[in-house]
Design an enzyme around this catalytic site. Sequence first.
Site, PDB file in Angstrom:
ATOM      1  N   GLY A 124       0.704  -1.361   0.125  1.00  0.00           N
ATOM      2  CA  GLY A 124      -0.178  -0.083  -0.186  1.00  0.00           C
ATOM      3  C   GLY A 124       0.907   1.402   0.125  1.00  0.00           C
ATOM      4  O   GLY A 124       2.164   1.195   0.420  1.00  0.00           O
ATOM      5  N   GLN A 160       1.300   3.596   1.730  1.00  0.00           N
ATOM      6  CA  GLN A 160       1.725   4.104   3.251  1.00  0.00           C
ATOM      7  C   GLN A 160       2.746   2.801   3.848  1.00  0.00           C
ATOM      8  O   GLN A 160       3.044   2.958   5.011  1.00  0.00           O
ATOM      9  CB  GLN A 160       0.962   4.485   4.379  1.00  0.00           C
ATOM     10  CG  GLN A 160       0.196   5.706   3.941  1.00  0.00           C
ATOM     11  CD  GLN A 160       1.268   6.838   4.057  1.00  0.00           C
ATOM     12  OE1 GLN A 160       2.122   6.671   4.904  1.00  0.00           O
ATOM     13  NE2 GLN A 160       1.032   7.779   3.314  1.00  0.00           N
ATOM     14  N   SER A 161       3.058   1.861   2.802  1.00  0.00           N
ATOM     15  CA  SER A 161       4.146   1.022   3.167  1.00  0.00           C
ATOM     16  C   SER A 161       5.610   1.235   4.041  1.00  0.00           C
ATOM     17  O   SER A 161       6.335   2.004   3.146  1.00  0.00           O
ATOM     18  CB  SER A 161       4.333  -0.244   2.097  1.00  0.00           C
ATOM     19  OG  SER A 161       5.207  -1.116   2.526  1.00  0.00           O
ATOM     20  N   ASN A 162       5.650   0.879   4.997  1.00  0.00           N
ATOM     21  CA  ASN A 162       7.020   0.992   5.658  1.00  0.00           C
ATOM     22  C   ASN A 162       7.988  -0.006   4.844  1.00  0.00           C
ATOM     23  O   ASN A 162       9.326   0.489   4.737  1.00  0.00           O
ATOM     24  CB  ASN A 162       6.980   0.417   7.161  1.00  0.00           C
ATOM     25  CG  ASN A 162       6.217   1.297   7.795  1.00  0.00           C
ATOM     26  OD1 ASN A 162       6.169   2.579   7.914  1.00  0.00           O
ATOM     27  ND2 ASN A 162       5.154   0.444   8.542  1.00  0.00           N
ATOM     28  N   VAL A 192       7.893  -0.905   1.716  1.00  0.00           N
ATOM     29  CA  VAL A 192       8.452  -0.056   0.407  1.00  0.00           C
ATOM     30  C   VAL A 192       9.325   1.082   0.697  1.00  0.00           C
ATOM     31  O   VAL A 192      10.522   1.026  -0.139  1.00  0.00           O
ATOM     32  CB  VAL A 192       7.192   0.317  -0.506  1.00  0.00           C
ATOM     33  CG1 VAL A 192       7.725   1.193  -1.637  1.00  0.00           C
ATOM     34  CG2 VAL A 192       6.284  -1.029  -1.021  1.00  0.00           C
TER      35      VAL A 192
END
Length: 335
Positions: A79, A81-83, A85
């Site tokens: 998503g 807001q992925s940490n 990524v």
Amino acid sequence: MNAEAFARLDALPRQPLAVLPTPLTEAPKLASAIGVPELWLKRDELIGFGFGGNKVRGLEFLLADAQANHAEVLVTGAGPQSNHVRATAAAAAHCGLDAVAVYWGREPASVQGNLRLTRMLGAQTRFTNNDDRDSVDGGIDEAVLALARAGRRAYAIPRGGACALGVLGHVLAARELYLQCDARGLRPGRIVLAVGSGGTLAGWLLGTELLGAPWKVEGVTVSRPAPEARARVLALATEAAALIGVGTTLSETDVVIHGGFIGAGYGVPTRAGDAAITVAARTEGVFFDPTYTGKAFAALAALAADGLRDDGRPLVFVHTGGEPALFTDHARSSE
Ligand SMILES: *Cc1c(COP(=O)(O)O)cnc(C)c1O
């Protein structure tokens, strides 16, 4: 301790990224706020690289593998807001590689939190325009193919970084805590952590088994239904064990995952999670996040309220990171 398994693990190539060991700090005021005798925080949010978090541990193995395969571009997704990524984009930048991020859904009107950091790190971002989270998996495959057609060597990291090689990073986290506890004469009864794609819990469970550590490890799902999370965690732990040539006797009943704390959905703040964020901030000056650690700590507080005892032994909560989500418009619950 299965010394042979750890020797094999230590012999695998790793790209140094994290500053290890992460701190283990006592949280006495937070402990009394939730009514437990002794609480420690394993501070993976202070892991010292790319805004922190548990994902950096798996990336040390994945980056070494990518470079051994002469990759030029890392491709991953999740998503916006992925940490994971964001940490992958930071690792790519650090190692001189390019990064492509594939996100589910449509491009948001306002670029905040992790999405903002990921772009700042130079990653190219794409959206599947499909709200189905599984759409990311196809998007990653397509991006790898398109890069190959353009003559570029891409290395795909699965959604959330959940793969056997990544799990090994969390096996080492379990050993790290074990050594820290040993040095201080601490004997925790229980370790609690948030479960998303499942790789972190898989590594902690496998590590605990290989160490013969005298504690229980329990997860709190913030994304999938608990039975689905349990099956994934077991599969990941089994694959990771195979990678270092050991068997595991873990079965589905060893994988304890608490459900009931997701609220309206993954990434949607809850009132209980907000309360956990507030109490940790005001008692200890520690920031939890609305997507993972706030909800997982809310579960721990609920267990404590139900009279969790563990013979008075210390509890350890793994702070897996995620604070960039606090810098978005949707960081608080509207429940
Ligand atoms: C990804 C993540 C988790 C969960 O890890 P998984 O391996 O996906 O289960 C927990 N906390 C934070 C902050 C994360 O980013």
